[in-house]
Write an enzyme that holds these catalytic residues in place. Structure first.
Site, PDB file in Angstrom:
ATOM      1  N   ILE A   7      18.471  39.932  47.994  1.00 33.88           N
ATOM      2  CA  ILE A   7      18.902  38.786  48.792  1.00 33.88           C
ATOM      3  C   ILE A   7      17.725  38.241  49.610  1.00 33.88           C
ATOM      4  O   ILE A   7      17.227  38.892  50.539  1.00 33.88           O
ATOM      5  CB  ILE A   7      20.098  39.157  49.714  1.00 33.88           C
ATOM      6  CG1 ILE A   7      21.226  39.796  48.870  1.00 33.88           C
ATOM      7  CG2 ILE A   7      20.577  37.922  50.484  1.00 33.88           C
ATOM      8  CD1 ILE A   7      21.675  39.012  47.641  1.00 33.88           C
ATOM      9  N   GLU A  44      17.105  32.632  40.886  1.00 31.31           N
ATOM     10  CA  GLU A  44      18.052  31.500  40.743  1.00 31.31           C
ATOM     11  C   GLU A  44      18.410  31.261  39.272  1.00 31.31           C
ATOM     12  O   GLU A  44      18.579  30.131  38.823  1.00 31.31           O
ATOM     13  CB  GLU A  44      17.530  30.248  41.444  1.00 31.31           C
ATOM     14  CG  GLU A  44      17.327  30.530  42.918  1.00 31.31           C
ATOM     15  CD  GLU A  44      17.777  29.447  43.863  1.00 31.31           C
ATOM     16  OE1 GLU A  44      18.290  28.425  43.407  1.00 31.31           O
ATOM     17  OE2 GLU A  44      17.603  29.656  45.072  1.00 31.31           O
TER      18      GLU A  44
HETATM   19  N1  CAA Z   1      29.083  23.742  38.845  1.00 33.92           N
HETATM   20  C1  CAA Z   1      30.414  23.891  39.110  1.00 33.92           C
HETATM   21  N2  CAA Z   1      31.199  24.745  38.436  1.00 33.92           N
HETATM   22  C2  CAA Z   1      30.635  25.460  37.441  1.00 33.92           C
HETATM   23  C3  CAA Z   1      29.272  25.357  37.104  1.00 33.92           C
HETATM   24  C4  CAA Z   1      28.491  24.443  37.856  1.00 33.92           C
HETATM   25  N3  CAA Z   1      27.186  24.281  37.610  1.00 33.92           N
HETATM   26  N4  CAA Z   1      28.987  26.189  36.105  1.00 33.92           N
HETATM   27  C5  CAA Z   1      30.143  26.811  35.779  1.00 33.92           C
HETATM   28  N5  CAA Z   1      31.127  26.369  36.599  1.00 33.92           N
HETATM   29  C6  CAA Z   1      32.545  26.731  36.546  1.00 33.92           C
HETATM   30  C7  CAA Z   1      33.071  26.447  35.141  1.00 33.92           C
HETATM   31  O1  CAA Z   1      33.492  25.106  35.001  1.00 33.92           O
HETATM   32  C8  CAA Z   1      34.218  27.428  35.022  1.00 33.92           C
HETATM   33  O2  CAA Z   1      35.344  26.894  35.684  1.00 33.92           O
HETATM   34  P1  CAA Z   1      36.792  26.865  34.945  1.00 33.92           P
HETATM   35  O3  CAA Z   1      37.117  28.325  34.727  1.00 33.92           O
HETATM   36  O4  CAA Z   1      37.663  26.180  35.917  1.00 33.92           O
HETATM   37  O5  CAA Z   1      36.599  26.137  33.661  1.00 33.92           O
HETATM   38  C9  CAA Z   1      33.740  28.620  35.840  1.00 33.92           C
HETATM   39  O6  CAA Z   1      32.703  28.145  36.695  1.00 33.92           O
HETATM   40  C10 CAA Z   1      33.202  29.717  34.945  1.00 33.92           C
HETATM   41  O7  CAA Z   1      32.191  29.147  34.135  1.00 33.92           O
HETATM   42  P2  CAA Z   1      31.565  29.900  32.895  1.00 33.92           P
HETATM   43  O8  CAA Z   1      32.669  30.433  32.028  1.00 33.92           O
HETATM   44  O9  CAA Z   1      30.563  28.994  32.266  1.00 33.92           O
HETATM   45  O10 CAA Z   1      30.856  31.117  33.607  1.00 33.92           O
HETATM   46  P3  CAA Z   1      30.004  32.313  33.013  1.00 33.92           P
HETATM   47  O11 CAA Z   1      30.478  33.576  33.618  1.00 33.92           O
HETATM   48  O12 CAA Z   1      29.956  32.233  31.528  1.00 33.92           O
HETATM   49  O13 CAA Z   1      28.551  32.074  33.644  1.00 33.92           O
HETATM   50  C11 CAA Z   1      26.333  31.185  33.889  1.00 33.92           C
HETATM   51  C12 CAA Z   1      27.802  30.941  33.481  1.00 33.92           C
HETATM   52  C13 CAA Z   1      25.672  29.832  33.863  1.00 33.92           C
HETATM   53  C14 CAA Z   1      25.634  32.122  32.932  1.00 33.92           C
HETATM   54  C15 CAA Z   1      26.278  31.751  35.327  1.00 33.92           C
HETATM   55  O14 CAA Z   1      26.808  33.033  35.366  1.00 33.92           O
HETATM   56  C16 CAA Z   1      24.872  31.801  35.920  1.00 33.92           C
HETATM   57  O15 CAA Z   1      24.374  30.788  36.401  1.00 33.92           O
HETATM   58  N6  CAA Z   1      24.223  33.005  35.938  1.00 33.92           N
HETATM   59  C17 CAA Z   1      22.972  33.175  36.638  1.00 33.92           C
HETATM   60  C18 CAA Z   1      23.191  33.616  38.048  1.00 33.92           C
HETATM   61  C19 CAA Z   1      22.061  33.240  38.965  1.00 33.92           C
HETATM   62  O16 CAA Z   1      21.480  32.176  38.847  1.00 33.92           O
HETATM   63  N7  CAA Z   1      21.789  34.099  39.917  1.00 33.92           N
HETATM   64  C20 CAA Z   1      20.779  33.804  40.882  1.00 33.92           C
HETATM   65  C21 CAA Z   1      21.048  34.509  42.147  1.00 33.92           C
HETATM   66  S1  CAA Z   1      20.624  33.602  43.580  1.00 33.92           S
HETATM   67  C22 CAA Z   1      18.963  33.672  43.755  1.00 33.92           C
HETATM   68  O17 CAA Z   1      18.224  34.099  42.917  1.00 33.92           O
HETATM   69  C23 CAA Z   1      18.502  33.070  45.027  1.00 33.92           C
HETATM   70  C24 CAA Z   1      17.193  33.588  45.501  1.00 33.92           C
HETATM   71  O18 CAA Z   1      17.110  34.647  45.990  1.00 33.92           O
HETATM   72  C25 CAA Z   1      15.997  32.731  45.417  1.00 33.92           C
END
Ligand code: CAA
Length: 385
Positions: free
Chosen positions: A157, A362
């Site tokens: 985090i 991210e």
């Molecule tokens: N905006 C709004 N809603 C969204 C969305 C978006 N961009 N992407 C998905 N959703 C919604 C979908 O519409 C879906 O909603 P419904 O069930 O109502 O249809 C719901 O979320 C689930 O979507 P998915 O089935 O597509 O979800 P998934 O489990 O298959 O995951 C993924 C999709 C894109 C792989 C996602 O899990 C992801 O982004 N993973 C990476 C995580 C990440 O980026 N972690 C970073 C941590 S933070 C960080 O790093 C900060 C730092 O320290 C610098």
């Protein structure tokens, strides 16, 4: 690119550049070495308005738009990537999510002091066993009367130790994306403590920590958005966050290119400046082209977001391309410096290390490609049935 920018955006870029070069750049190497959080610089950035750039005026921000924000963040990152990642998570994910989903009371309590940099935001999604797949999270928030009891561990985090408020994602139902909710957590709550602080390869002046929850009682007034809305809050927050990371990557690459030109113009071998060799000149040309392509993608994503349109695809593309570009450019910068690029006396060594995480945090760039292809093909739901 300046032909697309307004006078106000250019002025903000200049202001950020001046601040970054005067305040951040001279301290960056030492802070990196000592893993020293740039608290005093972030406080000054708060006074200058850089911590509330996207917050509405009603809550003490300047509402300057995503393009101006991206330009400023790029300048901050060119001087100190550690400071830039704190700024990025704070502005893009935390302020953005609280402004969009927060109650009036939450905005008064948290968004206002965030907009002035008095407190800094953190975003706690990742867990030891749930990185790319956040739906696999094990952290739970169990309803108990008017409260929720939080149990679990969050990992990696950013600003985990130094945050004034953390957006925590936890399961309120055992399965499904609608079983995840968001909460606003503050240090000092019983059952909440900071765990280990990671010893990282780069961006060492920003703290990256575990957050530990052991029967931490949180009043339901601290829920951000509605119950079950947490995954949407996290995903839309990450759309904005990825534009931030793309801007940060661009800033690191800009700095690496600038240092390379400076070094190349003074270093002589075989009786001439090394920039007089065609091989070196072509390296500079390739860096410049790569940077320019990323800059256009970052501004495009920022523009789409600023216009209030769906920026998911553009944000992932910008993050993916700019972060890979930053690795190429910082790698070339080391090569161009020869042996001097490999030692800490020259800043390109730090730029190379700082750039490495940008293809990972991210959302790894493999995940960005999942997001991009899902957006293009629009067949994910069909396939699931
Ligand atoms: N905006 C709004 N809603 C969204 C969305 C978006 N961009 N992407 C998905 N959703 C919604 C979908 O519409 C879906 O909603 P419904 O069930 O109502 O249809 C719901 O979320 C689930 O979507 P998915 O089935 O597509 O979800 P998934 O489990 O298959 O995951 C993924 C999709 C894109 C792989 C996602 O899990 C992801 O982004 N993973 C990476 C995580 C990440 O980026 N972690 C970073 C941590 S933070 C960080 O790093 C900060 C730092 O320290 C610098």
């Amino acid at each position: 690119m300046s032909f697309l920018l307004t006078k106000e955006q250019l002025m903000i870029q200049k202001m950020a550049r001046e601040f970054a070069r005067k305040d951040l750049a001279p301290k960056a190497a030492e802070r990196d070495l000592n893993h020293e959080f740039p608290g005093d610089s972030l406080a000054k950035m708060g006074e200058l308005g850089f911590m509330g750039m996207l917050v509405s005026e009603e809550y003490g921000g300047d509402n300057l738009g995503t393009i101006a924000y991206s330009l400023a963040l790029t300048e901050i990152a060119a001087a100190c990537a550690s400071t830039a990642v704190v700024m990025s998570v704070h502005n893009s994910i935390c302020c953005g999510s609280i402004e969009k989903y927060g109650s009036d009371q939450q905005k008064e309590e948290f968004l206002k002091p965030m907009a002035t940099g008095e407190i800094i935001g953190a975003f706690a999604l990742t867990e030891p066993e749930a990185g790319s797949d956040p739906q696999a999270m094990a952290c739970t928030a169990e309803k108990d009367g008017d409260d929720y009891i939080i149990n679990g561990t969050k990992r990696f985090i950013t600003t985990g130790k130094n945050s004034g408020v953390t957006i925590l994602l936890a399961r309120t139902e055992p399965t499904g994306s609608k079983g995840i909710s968001a909460f606003l957590i503050t240090h000092g709550m019983d059952g909440f403590e900071v765990g280990r602080v990671e010893d990282k390869m780069g961006q060492c002046a920003s703290d990256t920590t575990d957050l530990l929850f052991n029967n931490c009682r949180v009043p339901s007034s601290r829920m951000l958005g509605k119950e079950g809305e947490g995954f949407t809050i996290a995903m839309s927050g990450l759309d904005a966050g990825r534009i931030g990371i793309a801007s940060l990557s661009l800033g690191i690459a800009n700095a690496a290119m600038e240092e390379s030109i400076k070094y190349g113009k003074q270093r002589e071998q075989f009786g001439q400046k090394i920039t007089d060799f065609q091989g070196l000149r072509w390296m500079i040309a390739d860096m410049a082209m790569d940077i320019e392509a990323a800059r256009l993608m970052v501004l495009n994503a920022a523009d789409i977001k600023e216009r209030g349109e769906n920026c998911t695809q553009a944000a992932s593309m910008a993050k993916c391309f700019a972060s890979e570009m930053a690795q190429r450019v910082t790698g070339t910068a080391i090569q161009l410096h020869g042996g001097y690029g490999y030692i800490k006396e020259y800043p390109v060594e730090r730029f190379y290390r700082d750039a490495r995480i940008t293809t990972i945090y991210e959302g790894t760039n493999q995940i960005q490609r999942v997001v991009i292809s899902n957006e293009i093909l629009k067949d994910k739901k069909k396939k699931k049935k």
